[in-house]
Design a protein around this motif. Structure first.
Motif, PDB file in Angstrom:
ATOM      1  N   UNK A  44     -13.550  -5.195  -4.552  1.00  0.00           N
ATOM      2  CA  UNK A  44     -12.821  -3.733  -4.295  1.00  0.00           C
ATOM      3  C   UNK A  44     -13.557  -2.553  -3.944  1.00  0.00           C
ATOM      4  N   UNK A  45     -14.824  -2.691  -3.870  1.00  0.00           N
ATOM      5  CA  UNK A  45     -15.505  -1.798  -3.324  1.00  0.00           C
ATOM      6  C   UNK A  45     -15.319  -0.708  -2.468  1.00  0.00           C
ATOM      7  N   UNK A  46     -14.310  -1.513  -1.214  1.00  0.00           N
ATOM      8  CA  UNK A  46     -14.173  -1.053  -0.004  1.00  0.00           C
ATOM      9  C   UNK A  46     -12.466  -0.568  -0.040  1.00  0.00           C
ATOM     10  N   UNK A  47     -11.935  -0.497  -1.005  1.00  0.00           N
ATOM     11  CA  UNK A  47     -10.288  -0.136  -1.487  1.00  0.00           C
ATOM     12  C   UNK A  47     -10.487   1.152  -1.927  1.00  0.00           C
ATOM     13  N   UNK A  48      -9.781   2.050  -1.260  1.00  0.00           N
ATOM     14  CA  UNK A  48      -9.701   3.331  -1.747  1.00  0.00           C
ATOM     15  C   UNK A  48      -8.345   3.741  -2.272  1.00  0.00           C
ATOM     16  N   UNK A  49      -8.416   4.283  -3.569  1.00  0.00           N
ATOM     17  CA  UNK A  49      -7.243   4.578  -4.390  1.00  0.00           C
ATOM     18  C   UNK A  49      -7.060   6.337  -4.570  1.00  0.00           C
ATOM     19  N   UNK A  50      -5.755   6.577  -4.557  1.00  0.00           N
ATOM     20  CA  UNK A  50      -5.435   7.945  -5.208  1.00  0.00           C
ATOM     21  C   UNK A  50      -5.405   7.855  -6.580  1.00  0.00           C
ATOM     22  N   UNK A  51      -5.494   8.823  -7.363  1.00  0.00           N
ATOM     23  CA  UNK A  51      -5.449   8.984  -8.887  1.00  0.00           C
ATOM     24  C   UNK A  51      -4.302   8.325  -9.424  1.00  0.00           C
ATOM     25  N   UNK A  52      -3.068   8.805  -8.788  1.00  0.00           N
ATOM     26  CA  UNK A  52      -1.880   8.151  -9.274  1.00  0.00           C
ATOM     27  C   UNK A  52      -1.701   6.709  -9.280  1.00  0.00           C
ATOM     28  N   UNK A  53      -2.530   6.264  -8.155  1.00  0.00           N
ATOM     29  CA  UNK A  53      -2.563   4.605  -8.028  1.00  0.00           C
ATOM     30  C   UNK A  53      -3.257   4.071  -9.042  1.00  0.00           C
ATOM     31  N   UNK A  54      -4.509   4.667  -9.423  1.00  0.00           N
ATOM     32  CA  UNK A  54      -5.500   4.115 -10.179  1.00  0.00           C
ATOM     33  C   UNK A  54      -4.956   4.130 -11.745  1.00  0.00           C
ATOM     34  N   UNK A  55      -4.124   5.118 -11.913  1.00  0.00           N
ATOM     35  CA  UNK A  55      -3.507   5.097 -13.381  1.00  0.00           C
ATOM     36  C   UNK A  55      -2.353   4.184 -13.582  1.00  0.00           C
ATOM     37  N   UNK A  56      -1.937   3.356 -12.485  1.00  0.00           N
ATOM     38  CA  UNK A  56      -0.967   2.167 -12.580  1.00  0.00           C
ATOM     39  C   UNK A  56      -1.753   0.950 -12.889  1.00  0.00           C
ATOM     40  N   UNK A  57      -2.951   0.764 -12.643  1.00  0.00           N
ATOM     41  CA  UNK A  57      -3.584  -0.543 -12.712  1.00  0.00           C
ATOM     42  C   UNK A  57      -4.137  -0.539 -13.956  1.00  0.00           C
TER      43      UNK A  57
END
Length: 224
Positions: A44-57
């Motif tokens: 996962x270390x090279x996968x960049x998320x936006x905050x709204x995406x992180x909150x769905x995981x």
């Protein structure tokens, strides 16, 4: 030796070996957990998320996050007992106001003063900031020393949600953003799975040694 004493020694041997085997199994479990955590980190270390995406995981730990916001003035906290290169210090935790709520940000390590009553002197960036780092689990100490933490104290021992709520006046998001200010070699575990595996082998070896000692003792008593 009387029958009662023999049964007592047998019970003690069983109790000790059960405890040692249980500890060995626990260490094996910890090794598996650490191995899985490191594997997820690598993936996962090279996968960049936006905050709204992180909150769905459900478990977003290990992903990178790009986020913008404003630091709340007066919210700096110093996470105590953080070791770096053999030196004791703090990790500076700051509250970042985002459109989705308050985010705890681990901004990096600071050395502790020889006088423990004095905290590092730091400045808070003014205005909006754009941050990038890794999503990590909120740190919680393995043992509680008892007593309720002082919600007004800047020096803390863990990122307990209720403490952060009392200190910052808002509930925080369920993860911490650790800024990448210390190089790319950082990993999400301090003790690797190999260390836990070594401890497990030691516990199993001690359990075996107890049984060997018990058998030798009983044999000599029988021959005497």
């Amino acid at each position: 030796m009387s029958i009662g004493k023999s049964w007592g020694l047998l019970a003690l041997t069983l109790l000790m070996t059960t405890l040692m085997v249980t500890m060995g199994i626990w260490q094996l479990s910890r090794a598996d957990d650490k191995r899985q955590l490191l594997q997820e980190w690598q993936q996962r270390r090279d996968i960049v998320l936006e905050l709204d995406e992180a909150l769905t995981i459900d478990t977003p730990f290990g992903y990178r996050l790009d986020v913008g916001g404003v630091y709340l003035a007066g919210g700096d906290l110093f996470l105590d007992n953080q070791i770096q290169e053999g030196r004791v210090g703090y990790r500076l935790i700051r509250p970042l106001q985002t459109p989705y709520g308050l985010l705890a940000v681990d901004t990096g390590w600071w050395p502790a003063d020889a006088d423990r009553r004095r905290l590092p002197v730091v400045t808070v960036p003014e205005g909006a900031v754009q941050l990038s780092g890794a999503l990590v689990r909120p740190y919680r100490p393995p043992l509680s020393l008892g007593g309720a933490p002082d919600p007004q104290a800047q020096r803390i021992h863990g990122l307990d949600p209720e403490l952060l709520l009392a200190r910052w006046g808002q509930r925080t998001l369920p993860f911490v953003l650790r800024l990448e200010v210390e190089g790319a070699e950082w990993q999400p575990v301090v003790m690797g799975p190999e260390r836990h595996l070594g401890y497990a082998v030691q516990w199993f070896a001690m359990a075996l040694a107890v049984w060997v000692a018990a058998l030798v003792f009983y044999r000599r008593r029988h021959e005497a």
